[in-house]
Design an enzyme around this catalytic site. Sequence first.
Site, PDB file in Angstrom:
ATOM      1  N   ASN B 201      20.576  -9.626 -21.026  1.00  0.00           N
ATOM      2  CA  ASN B 201      19.514 -10.326 -20.307  1.00  0.00           C
ATOM      3  C   ASN B 201      18.022  -9.745 -20.694  1.00  0.00           C
ATOM      4  OD1 ASN B 201      19.809  -8.506 -18.475  1.00  0.00           O
ATOM      5  ND2 ASN B 201      20.171  -9.738 -16.829  1.00  0.00           N
ATOM      6  N   HIS B 202      18.273  -8.451 -21.207  1.00  0.00           N
ATOM      7  CA  HIS B 202      16.725  -7.890 -21.352  1.00  0.00           C
ATOM      8  C   HIS B 202      15.761  -8.720 -22.407  1.00  0.00           C
ATOM      9  CE1 HIS B 202      18.475  -3.728 -19.988  1.00  0.00           C
ATOM     10  NE2 HIS B 202      18.447  -4.906 -19.006  1.00  0.00           N
ATOM     11  N   GLY B 375      12.205 -16.376 -15.491  1.00  0.00           N
ATOM     12  CA  GLY B 375      13.078 -17.551 -15.572  1.00  0.00           C
ATOM     13  C   GLY B 375      14.109 -17.307 -16.824  1.00  0.00           C
ATOM     14  N   SER B 376      14.460 -18.285 -17.353  1.00  0.00           N
ATOM     15  CA  SER B 376      15.503 -17.978 -18.683  1.00  0.00           C
ATOM     16  C   SER B 376      14.574 -18.365 -19.623  1.00  0.00           C
ATOM     17  CB  SER B 376      16.562 -18.918 -18.314  1.00  0.00           C
ATOM     18  OG  SER B 376      16.368 -20.419 -18.324  1.00  0.00           O
ATOM     19  N   HIS B 400      15.130 -11.670  -7.964  1.00  0.00           N
ATOM     20  CA  HIS B 400      14.649 -10.880  -9.147  1.00  0.00           C
ATOM     21  C   HIS B 400      14.886 -11.779 -10.196  1.00  0.00           C
ATOM     22  CE1 HIS B 400      18.887 -10.870 -10.435  1.00  0.00           C
ATOM     23  NE2 HIS B 400      18.244  -9.959 -11.403  1.00  0.00           N
TER      24      HIS B 400
END
Lengths: 137, 477
Positions: B201-202, B375-376, B400
């Site tokens: 997810n970085h 967000g995404s 977060h």
Amino acid sequence: MTFEELEHTADVRMRITAPTLPTLFAESGFALAETLYGGYRRETPVAAFSINAEGKDWEETIVNFLSELLLLIETEYLVPGSFDLVAEGGVIRGIVSGVLFDRTKHSGGIGVKGISYSGLSLEKITNGYELTIIFDI
Amino acid sequence: MNDQIQQIAEIEWEIPKGFVPGMRVPGRFFLSNRLATGLEEGALTQLANVATLPGILRCSLGMPDIHWGYGFPIGGVAAFNEETGVISPGGVGFDINCGVRMITTPLTLGDIPDRKELIEDLFVAVPTGVGSKSPVRLSQNDLSSMLTDGAANAVEIGYGMKSDVRRCEENGAMPGAELEFVSTKARQRGIPQCGTLGSGNHFLEVQVIDEIADPATAETFGVAKGQICVMIHCGSRGLGHQVCTDHLKILEEATKKYATDLPDRQLACAPLHSPEGEAYFGAMAASANYAWANRQIITHLVRELFSKKFGIGYEEMPLVYDVAHNVAKWEEHDADGSRRRVCVHRKGATRAFGRGQREIVQEFRDAGQPVIMPGSMGTDSYLLAGTAGAMERTFGSTCHGAGRMQSRYSAKRRLTGETVANDLARRGITVRAPSSAAIAEEAPDVYKPSCEVVQVVCDAGISRIVARIRPIGVIKG
């Protein structure tokens, strides 16, 4: 392939089966490599490293073994292709061989941060052993 | 929702003592009714398990991005009494000081005629994904300086501006780093990875400020509508991961030594001032400092590219702020009727100090601490500000991120990277990753809607919105 990915929200959870403990350790190593390199081919090894691990029980030994393998992968840029292992008295020792990381061939996976004790189980089953393990990503 | 969970306010829920044996305090979490329907039983149990730890103060807290993690749930916050409390790597996570920062630019959308080319150039400039190598050659001594001095060390060796350092939580370096507790293995993993984004997810995201909700605070923070900015999300890479692995073993033994009764071995811990607890704290602080240096080096790589490509100066791309997501820290809070020094664990949570706190950099002190909430890939990020409510209710903490709600495994079975990338492209978002699978696994719809998560933290009074930020290009590791 004797490992399969199971559902887990945040991380990678694997179920691995094998007829013997050394093959279970080897297959768990391949499961880790598959997570890291997604769909990679096992090629004729060009590099080899000794790998040893121990623990108070086989569960702890396999976490320590995979942690050692992860260290080799990250520091030696090793992509595992084969394992030659012996298991005895809570200790696993042997050789891991493979090729060196190549971005054009080995970019299909995801980094693994560590090997988790969460949901860890190693059981003797009729035809060998079954391991469930989570790779923290 | 489990029958034992009590909804005590519209967005606030309580796990009563007794939900799992040995709870010393209740659990409490913040979720809307809609988000609550997706909450996993495993995350609830983890939140309750945290409440069994010695010395925990007030309650075990869950932010609205809560989901199943390791030891603590992700989105978990707990504060511990200095004399009776413990420290646990399960309350910090493998990726110590995984965090996020935001830099602004003087550019607007019209200044970027070819977004795809910009994202491709950034993908080349910033080492990304499994096996990527550091642009920095570090000796063991260099690494030691980095582990002690954090972001300031990166600036000293040429990666950034002095003004960056004070815009980081803790000024980019936690006090208390003890290098003797960082193993050779951790150093081996850390040296080749400094200045790399990592994977999972970085991300590195190019964004545009889409809406200003609080003009005065936005001006204070230096953001304006239409401005192009860059968000960087990564952590302490293999060094921090190895520190966690090493100290988990030590703390497993310490758990037995101090006869701590735990419901879950992932919560292995030791008293805060025990030799084992202090060793973990020292190694964790060193890892946190490495993470700040890591994000600082990546910031420099981004500025270097923007400067060459658009002819703008580095000083025109200031750091708004840098926050840590996975960390345990000494802070002063009101608890049990007095102001006291406590150890706050934040595992997938952000410090969100309100106005007037001396830990906030002087120029932001009257506004509250900036909180960067990613967000995404396909949903908005937010720039928030910390509040007095957070100081009162959550030991100065907030969410977060959006919080994952579907597994990578199901995302890969359901989607291809091409489908996700094409869908994003239709919405004006360019995505680049080392593999198609990496894009599929991080599809926007596997995360909770970021706007709903932000609404909950605002309704709970633990943050307030300053600006909404829209993605236009994303690099996933």
